[in-house]
Write a protein that holds these residues in place. Structure first.
Motif, PDB file in Angstrom:
ATOM      1  N   ILE A  72       0.833  -1.199   0.000  1.00  0.00           N
ATOM      2  CA  ILE A  72       0.000   0.000   0.000  1.00  0.00           C
ATOM      3  C   ILE A  72       0.869   1.249   0.000  1.00  0.00           C
ATOM      4  CG2 ILE A  72      -1.873  -1.157   1.231  1.00  0.00           C
ATOM      5  CD1 ILE A  72      -0.822   0.635   3.692  1.00  0.00           C
ATOM      6  N   LEU A  73       0.245   2.391  -0.243  1.00  0.00           N
ATOM      7  CA  LEU A  73       0.911   3.677  -0.051  1.00  0.00           C
ATOM      8  C   LEU A  73       0.744   4.040   1.419  1.00  0.00           C
ATOM      9  CD1 LEU A  73       2.326   6.206  -1.117  1.00  0.00           C
ATOM     10  CD2 LEU A  73       0.078   7.133  -1.686  1.00  0.00           C
ATOM     11  N   SER A  74       1.839   4.061   2.139  1.00  0.00           N
ATOM     12  CA  SER A  74       1.789   4.286   3.581  1.00  0.00           C
ATOM     13  C   SER A  74       1.428   5.739   3.884  1.00  0.00           C
ATOM     14  CB  SER A  74       3.143   3.953   4.209  1.00  0.00           C
ATOM     15  OG  SER A  74       3.200   4.366   5.552  1.00  0.00           O
ATOM     16  N   TYR A  75       0.682   5.934   4.968  1.00  0.00           N
ATOM     17  CA  TYR A  75       0.356   7.290   5.406  1.00  0.00           C
ATOM     18  C   TYR A  75       1.622   8.081   5.711  1.00  0.00           C
ATOM     19  CZ  TYR A  75      -4.036   4.805   6.213  1.00  0.00           C
ATOM     20  OH  TYR A  75      -5.144   4.035   6.057  1.00  0.00           O
ATOM     21  N   ASP A  76       2.680   7.376   6.121  1.00  0.00           N
ATOM     22  CA  ASP A  76       3.929   8.073   6.427  1.00  0.00           C
ATOM     23  C   ASP A  76       4.451   8.832   5.225  1.00  0.00           C
ATOM     24  OD1 ASP A  76       4.028   7.169   9.047  1.00  0.00           O
ATOM     25  OD2 ASP A  76       5.083   5.329   8.513  1.00  0.00           O
TER      26      ASP A  76
END
Length: 295
Positions: A72-76
């Protein structure tokens, strides 16, 4: 009031939903407040003010992630895009800052479109700001984490960390510790099962070492390791999850095989040997001398 006008005053999340050409998954960062020095007016120089960031990233269609954080595209990456854009230089314009944030996010392969809203909270009775929408792909390459040092620690050395932990943890740059395990003491006819048991033994060795190094976290996936590299935080690596799921995985299930594979995967600067024999690798090797041992 037309839809166009109404959407102009909506939150980026609502605008993204209303203007999407097709249904897309989205991740968002909302009400992320940072105090920075920014602005073109003389009164804004030499003083900080609060900025509020709202970001919505629409994602390219992809198969279900299966609860795998590495897919996934991490929130970080959203918060890092803000922090990295602010760290380059002092800016006068929110528009420039928003462009840089959008460009960094769109450099991620999962990001298809991004909405960025930035508001100044301290310049008047209300919030003042800008909002942009940009679609990918970005011409900017995705940011890379700093190159780490991989440490290969033997099982014997792991049993007496007081003899090496200070010297190893004082290494410059991100550090990843791969710790060997004692032999499991039996052999099975099923090589796949044997390999999984050996990997789990290495995970157990990592967790045992973490009890002696409480300041170092155990990490078992690429997303957390990349985050730690960017923050300069050391990691004790639990390898089973990454080794099993990799398309082009390590050549074996020994700690030396895994350390060499991890070093190649992360483009490590070198491998530091702590009581361990040298693995087969193209990376530079350096031995950390233990008491009574020559460098």
């Amino acid at each position: 009031m037309t839809d166009e006008t109404r959407h102009a005053f909506e939150h980026p999340q609502a605008r993204a939903a209303a203007t999407a050409p097709a249904l897309r998954d989205r991740i968002l960062l909302q009400d992320h407040v940072i105090e920075v020095e920014i602005g073109a007016f003389r009164s804004e120089r030499g003083a900080t003010q609060r900025l509020a960031f709202d970001i919505v990233a629409e994602l390219t269609p992809s198969p279900p992630a299966g609860d795998d954080v590495d897919r996934i595209l991490s929130y970080d990456r959203l918060t890092e895009a803000v922090a990295d854009s602010l760290a380059v230089e002092r800016l006068d314009l929110l528009e420039t800052l928003a462009e840089r944030i959008a460009e960094r996010i769109l450099a991620e392969p999962q990001a298809e479109r991004v909405f960025v809203r930035i508001r100044k909270l301290d310049r008047g009775p209300g919030a003042l700001g800008v909002e942009i929408m940009r679609a990918g792909p970005s011409t900017r390459p995705a940011s890379r984490a700093p190159r780490p040092v991989v440490a290969l620690v033997s099982a014997a050395a792991a049993a007496r960390p007081a003899s090496w932990r200070a010297a190893l943890l004082n290494q410059e740059g991100p550090l990843l510790i791969c710790v060997a395990a004692d032999p499991i003491g039996f052999a099975l006819d099923d090589a796949a099962v044997q390999g999984r048991i050996e990997l789990l033994a290495l995970d157990q060795a990592a967790w045992r070492l973490s009890a002696e190094l409480p300041q170092v976290e155990v990490r078992d996936n690429r997303t957390e390791i990349d985050w730690a590299q960017r923050k300069g935080a050391p990691t004790i690596w639990a390898p089973a999850r990454m080794a099993v799921s990799a398309l082009d995985g390590p050549s074996g299930t020994g700690a030396a095989d895994l350390a060499a594979w991890l070093a190649e995967t992360l483009d490590a600067r070198e491998i530091v040997l702590v009581g361990a024999a040298a693995p087969q690798t193209s990376r530079p090797l350096r031995r950390l001398p233990l008491p009574g041992e020559k460098a």
